[in-house]
Design a protein around this motif. Sequence first.
Motif, mmCIF file in Angstrom:
data_model
loop_
_atom_site.group_PDB
_atom_site.id
_atom_site.type_symbol
_atom_site.label_atom_id
_atom_site.label_comp_id
_atom_site.label_asym_id
_atom_site.label_seq_id
_atom_site.Cartn_x
_atom_site.Cartn_y
_atom_site.Cartn_z
ATOM 1 N N HIS A 1 31.656 61.528 -10.478
ATOM 2 C CA HIS A 1 32.134 62.615 -11.332
ATOM 3 C C HIS A 1 33.530 62.292 -11.852
ATOM 4 O O HIS A 1 34.276 61.539 -11.217
ATOM 5 C CB HIS A 1 32.182 63.937 -10.551
ATOM 6 C CG HIS A 1 30.892 64.297 -9.885
ATOM 7 N ND1 HIS A 1 30.583 63.891 -8.602
ATOM 8 C CD2 HIS A 1 29.822 65.017 -10.316
ATOM 9 C CE1 HIS A 1 29.395 64.347 -8.274
ATOM 10 N NE2 HIS A 1 28.914 65.024 -9.289
ATOM 11 N N ARG A 2 33.878 62.896 -12.979
ATOM 12 C CA ARG A 2 35.231 62.709 -13.496
ATOM 13 C C ARG A 2 36.164 63.719 -12.845
ATOM 14 O O ARG A 2 36.060 64.929 -13.066
ATOM 15 C CB ARG A 2 35.282 62.876 -15.013
ATOM 16 C CG ARG A 2 36.684 62.572 -15.540
ATOM 17 C CD ARG A 2 36.792 62.507 -17.032
ATOM 18 N NE ARG A 2 38.043 61.864 -17.416
ATOM 19 C CZ ARG A 2 38.445 61.681 -18.659
ATOM 20 N NH1 ARG A 2 37.688 62.083 -19.673
ATOM 21 N NH2 ARG A 2 39.590 61.091 -18.914
ATOM 22 N N LEU A 3 37.098 63.220 -12.058
ATOM 23 C CA LEU A 3 38.092 64.056 -11.398
ATOM 24 C C LEU A 3 39.481 63.617 -11.839
ATOM 25 O O LEU A 3 39.765 62.430 -11.972
ATOM 26 C CB LEU A 3 37.997 63.944 -9.870
ATOM 27 C CG LEU A 3 36.738 64.465 -9.188
ATOM 28 C CD1 LEU A 3 36.890 64.355 -7.677
ATOM 29 C CD2 LEU A 3 36.464 65.911 -9.576
ATOM 30 N N THR A 4 40.348 64.597 -12.031
ATOM 31 C CA THR A 4 41.752 64.359 -12.348
ATOM 32 C C THR A 4 42.582 65.123 -11.334
ATOM 33 O O THR A 4 42.195 66.220 -10.908
ATOM 34 C CB THR A 4 42.085 64.823 -13.776
ATOM 35 O OG1 THR A 4 41.194 64.187 -14.696
ATOM 36 C CG2 THR A 4 43.515 64.484 -14.147
ATOM 37 N N ILE A 5 43.711 64.569 -10.954
ATOM 38 C CA ILE A 5 44.532 65.193 -9.918
ATOM 39 C C ILE A 5 45.992 65.163 -10.320
ATOM 40 O O ILE A 5 46.451 64.224 -10.976
ATOM 41 C CB ILE A 5 44.324 64.491 -8.556
ATOM 42 C CG1 ILE A 5 45.146 65.154 -7.459
ATOM 43 C CG2 ILE A 5 44.651 63.018 -8.654
ATOM 44 C CD1 ILE A 5 44.788 64.673 -6.079
ATOM 45 N N ALA A 6 46.726 66.199 -9.936
ATOM 46 C CA ALA A 6 48.164 66.257 -10.202
ATOM 47 C C ALA A 6 48.921 65.446 -9.159
ATOM 48 O O ALA A 6 48.586 65.472 -7.967
ATOM 49 C CB ALA A 6 48.649 67.705 -10.196
ATOM 50 N N VAL A 7 49.944 64.736 -9.603
ATOM 51 C CA VAL A 7 50.778 63.946 -8.696
ATOM 52 C C VAL A 7 52.246 64.150 -9.061
ATOM 53 O O VAL A 7 52.580 64.453 -10.203
ATOM 54 C CB VAL A 7 50.438 62.440 -8.758
ATOM 55 C CG1 VAL A 7 49.017 62.181 -8.290
ATOM 56 C CG2 VAL A 7 50.643 61.881 -10.169
ATOM 57 N N ASP A 8 53.108 63.976 -8.066
ATOM 58 C CA ASP A 8 54.548 64.027 -8.327
ATOM 59 C C ASP A 8 55.335 63.063 -7.441
ATOM 60 O O ASP A 8 56.562 63.143 -7.364
ATOM 61 C CB ASP A 8 55.091 65.454 -8.174
ATOM 62 C CG ASP A 8 55.025 65.984 -6.741
ATOM 63 O OD1 ASP A 8 54.568 65.238 -5.833
ATOM 64 O OD2 ASP A 8 55.410 67.160 -6.529
#
Length: 378
Positions: free
Chosen positions: A121-128
């Motif tokens: 699946h296409r997953l996107t995640i926030a990072v900092d």
Amino acid sequence: MTTFERVHEQWVDRYRDQIGRPRNEVTTPALLLDLDVARRNVRQMADNFRDLPAELRPHIKVHKSPQLSRLAIDAGAIGVACATVWEANVMAEAGIVDVLVANQVVHPDKVRALTETARGHRLTIAVDDARNVQQLSEAARKAGTAVDVLIEIDVGMGRCGVRSREEALPLAERIAELPNVRLRGMQGYEGHCMLEPDRNVRLEEAHRANDKLVDAVDFLADRGHPSEVVSAGGTGTWYITGANPRITEVQAGSYALMDCFHGNLVPGGFEVAMTVLGTVVSRQGSTVVLDCGRKSVGIDFVTPPLAAYPEAVIRYYAEEHCLADFPGPPPLDLGDRAEVIPGYGPTTVNLYDVFHVIEDGVVTDIWPVTPRGPGRPA
């Protein structure tokens, strides 16, 4: 049959005796979802975004329901945003094709679950943080997949996110160096603006927050790190952030159900689709006591009122009880039912296993809340 379809069938079997009952005859306390109203809300927001430059990516933390997510997708939403990896897993397995985890995922078990889901699946995640990016890269490599990331910048909440565009640059450079991770864009959530009751002040603060996000996007692009996605916004600012031609998507979600908090913020057009049904268990003088207390109703930000009795003053919510004082003899007696409008939808839904789905005043289905709470799906 998918895992989610099996879970749905199990919950329907458990609550089968509720199906076919009028909405005021289900076992209380109960979480009611008026599907007719929810559909109108979904259509209304979809219509709103047809006139805006941004796309709609509804945040599903409020309802945790693949069925409601599918309604939004069918109406034109480009995908969904989630608060947890477990929510993302459920949405992906239920067939939602573009899923954003709008928070950082750091615990190794959660990182592993995220990258395993990303295989199909296409997953996107926030990072900092570059260390988290390294972690995601290694886990994605082991899983034989890749994940997209959004660099989150703090635009005023003081929560997660790099604090400046200058801090975003080395993070973008590190993402470019590592395998199995790809920079998809940036995120800057102006959640602090949702708490501003003055609409003019909210407008100014939201514009200021959006400007900081866009400035960081341009800063990175000028240095070789362009953003395909610029993600921001919520139900309280959709009409501000969604009108910004530089914002590509808005994470509004509570509009589908509505609650007292968002009802005080959002321009007209959205109705309350979710209530909690309670039964009067005691009537003493001008006071009635219902069996829906803090363990049944999210009371964050606003004290939840009785839906059909605006004259009632809610004295307080105890763990199991709602105390409502009337100016005269109460119109409710022992055994009567009344619906409460939640103060805050996400923390109300989080208390329940299922929605009682209402159509034309009758329970027609049972929809699981999954994953309930912060943990893994049932």
